[in-house]
Write a protein that holds these residues in place. Structure first.
Motif, PDB file in Angstrom:
ATOM      1  N   LEU A 133      56.639  52.135 -38.992  1.00 12.19           N
ATOM      2  CA  LEU A 133      57.596  52.719 -39.925  1.00 12.19           C
ATOM      3  C   LEU A 133      58.141  54.009 -39.326  1.00 12.19           C
ATOM      4  O   LEU A 133      57.389  54.940 -39.045  1.00 12.19           O
ATOM      5  CB  LEU A 133      56.940  52.995 -41.275  1.00 12.19           C
ATOM      6  N   GLU A 134      59.438  54.049 -39.115  1.00  4.37           N
ATOM      7  CA  GLU A 134      60.046  55.200 -38.441  1.00  4.37           C
ATOM      8  C   GLU A 134      60.410  56.326 -39.392  1.00  4.37           C
ATOM      9  O   GLU A 134      60.806  57.401 -38.953  1.00  4.37           O
ATOM     10  CB  GLU A 134      61.269  54.738 -37.658  1.00  4.37           C
ATOM     11  N   LEU A 135      60.281  56.097 -40.684  1.00  3.81           N
ATOM     12  CA  LEU A 135      60.598  57.129 -41.660  1.00  3.81           C
ATOM     13  C   LEU A 135      59.361  57.972 -41.966  1.00  3.81           C
ATOM     14  O   LEU A 135      58.262  57.430 -42.088  1.00  3.81           O
ATOM     15  CB  LEU A 135      61.080  56.486 -42.964  1.00  3.81           C
ATOM     16  N   PRO A 136      59.532  59.280 -42.103  1.00  2.00           N
ATOM     17  CA  PRO A 136      58.408  60.084 -42.576  1.00  2.00           C
ATOM     18  C   PRO A 136      57.965  59.544 -43.940  1.00  2.00           C
ATOM     19  O   PRO A 136      58.798  59.226 -44.790  1.00  2.00           O
ATOM     20  CB  PRO A 136      58.991  61.487 -42.711  1.00  2.00           C
ATOM     21  N   SER A 137      56.665  59.426 -44.119  1.00  2.00           N
ATOM     22  CA  SER A 137      56.128  58.837 -45.352  1.00  2.00           C
ATOM     23  C   SER A 137      55.035  59.732 -45.907  1.00  2.00           C
ATOM     24  O   SER A 137      54.233  60.290 -45.159  1.00  2.00           O
ATOM     25  CB  SER A 137      55.576  57.444 -45.072  1.00  2.00           C
ATOM     26  N   TYR A 138      55.005  59.818 -47.241  1.00  2.00           N
ATOM     27  CA  TYR A 138      54.088  60.718 -47.919  1.00  2.00           C
ATOM     28  C   TYR A 138      53.424  60.022 -49.096  1.00  2.00           C
ATOM     29  O   TYR A 138      54.009  59.153 -49.732  1.00  2.00           O
ATOM     30  CB  TYR A 138      54.829  61.964 -48.422  1.00  2.00           C
ATOM     31  N   PHE A 139      52.221  60.461 -49.394  1.00  2.00           N
ATOM     32  CA  PHE A 139      51.449  60.001 -50.543  1.00  2.00           C
ATOM     33  C   PHE A 139      51.291  61.204 -51.452  1.00  2.00           C
ATOM     34  O   PHE A 139      50.890  62.285 -50.994  1.00  2.00           O
ATOM     35  CB  PHE A 139      50.089  59.494 -50.060  1.00  2.00           C
ATOM     36  N   VAL A 140      51.592  61.048 -52.750  1.00  2.00           N
ATOM     37  CA  VAL A 140      51.544  62.190 -53.655  1.00  2.00           C
ATOM     38  C   VAL A 140      51.209  61.724 -55.077  1.00  2.00           C
ATOM     39  O   VAL A 140      51.558  60.614 -55.466  1.00  2.00           O
ATOM     40  CB  VAL A 140      52.906  62.959 -53.639  1.00  2.00           C
ATOM     41  N   PHE A 141      50.525  62.577 -55.813  1.00  2.00           N
ATOM     42  CA  PHE A 141      50.297  62.328 -57.230  1.00  2.00           C
ATOM     43  C   PHE A 141      51.477  62.922 -57.996  1.00  2.00           C
ATOM     44  O   PHE A 141      51.953  64.019 -57.657  1.00  2.00           O
ATOM     45  CB  PHE A 141      48.980  62.954 -57.692  1.00  2.00           C
ATOM     46  N   HIS A 142      51.939  62.212 -58.996  1.00  2.00           N
ATOM     47  CA  HIS A 142      53.092  62.653 -59.773  1.00  2.00           C
ATOM     48  C   HIS A 142      52.885  64.087 -60.269  1.00  2.00           C
ATOM     49  O   HIS A 142      51.824  64.424 -60.793  1.00  2.00           O
ATOM     50  CB  HIS A 142      53.314  61.711 -60.958  1.00  2.00           C
ATOM     51  N   ASP A 143      53.890  64.911 -60.057  1.00  2.00           N
ATOM     52  CA  ASP A 143      53.898  66.317 -60.470  1.00  2.00           C
ATOM     53  C   ASP A 143      52.849  67.183 -59.750  1.00  2.00           C
ATOM     54  O   ASP A 143      52.488  68.247 -60.232  1.00  2.00           O
ATOM     55  CB  ASP A 143      53.725  66.467 -61.982  1.00  2.00           C
ATOM     56  N   ALA A 144      52.370  66.744 -58.602  1.00  2.00           N
ATOM     57  CA  ALA A 144      51.395  67.530 -57.840  1.00  2.00           C
ATOM     58  C   ALA A 144      52.115  68.508 -56.928  1.00  2.00           C
ATOM     59  O   ALA A 144      53.311  68.385 -56.665  1.00  2.00           O
ATOM     60  CB  ALA A 144      50.505  66.607 -57.028  1.00  2.00           C
ATOM     61  N   PHE A 145      51.370  69.467 -56.425  1.00  2.00           N
ATOM     62  CA  PHE A 145      51.920  70.487 -55.546  1.00  2.00           C
ATOM     63  C   PHE A 145      51.668  70.187 -54.075  1.00  2.00           C
ATOM     64  O   PHE A 145      52.133  70.916 -53.210  1.00  2.00           O
ATOM     65  CB  PHE A 145      51.362  71.865 -55.901  1.00  2.00           C
ATOM     66  N   GLN A 146      50.902  69.126 -53.800  1.00  2.00           N
ATOM     67  CA  GLN A 146      50.625  68.761 -52.418  1.00  2.00           C
ATOM     68  C   GLN A 146      50.914  67.285 -52.192  1.00  2.00           C
ATOM     69  O   GLN A 146      50.768  66.470 -53.095  1.00  2.00           O
ATOM     70  CB  GLN A 146      49.165  69.036 -52.062  1.00  2.00           C
ATOM     71  N   SER A 147      51.331  66.986 -50.973  1.00  2.00           N
ATOM     72  CA  SER A 147      51.556  65.610 -50.531  1.00  2.00           C
ATOM     73  C   SER A 147      50.710  65.375 -49.292  1.00  2.00           C
ATOM     74  O   SER A 147      50.416  66.305 -48.545  1.00  2.00           O
ATOM     75  CB  SER A 147      53.020  65.390 -50.135  1.00  2.00           C
ATOM     76  N   PHE A 148      50.363  64.114 -49.079  1.00  2.00           N
ATOM     77  CA  PHE A 148      49.658  63.758 -47.855  1.00  2.00           C
ATOM     78  C   PHE A 148      50.668  63.149 -46.899  1.00  2.00           C
ATOM     79  O   PHE A 148      51.316  62.146 -47.215  1.00  2.00           O
ATOM     80  CB  PHE A 148      48.524  62.762 -48.141  1.00  2.00           C
TER      81      PHE A 148
END
Length: 163
Positions: A133-148
């Motif tokens: 996957l060439e797109l930057p991808s993130y994992f996040v909890f809804h309304d959280a202040f941090q993403s993985f």
């Protein structure tokens, strides 16, 4: 009747039971042709006391969802990745007791649940081998202040991914 240890064991078993569904969906996403107007992909977890779902959003750098152009074969928009995963298997007779237990232990349970879901998703991501996957991808909890960040493999402040 309920203990945090038993609840978390049930929670982890539920995640394990949904691993195949998640990995199959991630394998399917690997085949997508994404629109060039997409700057990043967000995998967002929506939770309540008894279930969670993960939805994939295609986004631009201004934090706006990118939608599919009519007639285009390229993917853009949002899509359910996994939905209504039951975190605990509680009978209707036990619901009131469960919700009381959960409210009393929420400060301990929520961080443990989030850690378990994040690790589960990350392990499925690794197992699928999402290097293509060439797109930057993130994992996040809804309304959280941090993403993985699923490329750099680290937690980051939510605003960083938009810069």
């Amino acid at each position: 009747m309920f203990t945090t240890k038993n609840y978390m064991n049930t929670f982890l078993t539920s995640l394990d039971n949904h691993t195949e569904v998640l990995t199959n969906k991630l394998k399917e996403i690997q085949t997508y042709q994404f629109s060039p107007t997409i700057d990043l992909i967000d995998f967002v977890v929506f939770m309540d006391q008894s279930t969670f779902s993960i939805r994939m959003f295609s986004m631009d750098r201004d934090n706006n969802e990118v939608f599919k152009e009519e007639g285009s074969p390229l993917f853009a928009g949002s899509e359910e990745i996994i939905s209504d995963v039951e975190c605990s298997h509680i009978s209707d007779k036990q619901l009131d007791d469960f919700y009381s237990f959960y409210e009393q232990n929420e400060e301990e349970l929520v961080p443990k649940e989030e850690k378990a879901i994040a690790e589960w998703f990350q392990n499925c991501w690794k197992d699928v081998g999402f290097d293509t996957l060439e797109l930057p991808s993130y994992f996040v909890f809804h309304d959280a202040f941090q993403s993985f960040d699923l490329t750099a493999w680290k937690w980051m402040e939510e605003e960083e991914k938009w810069s």
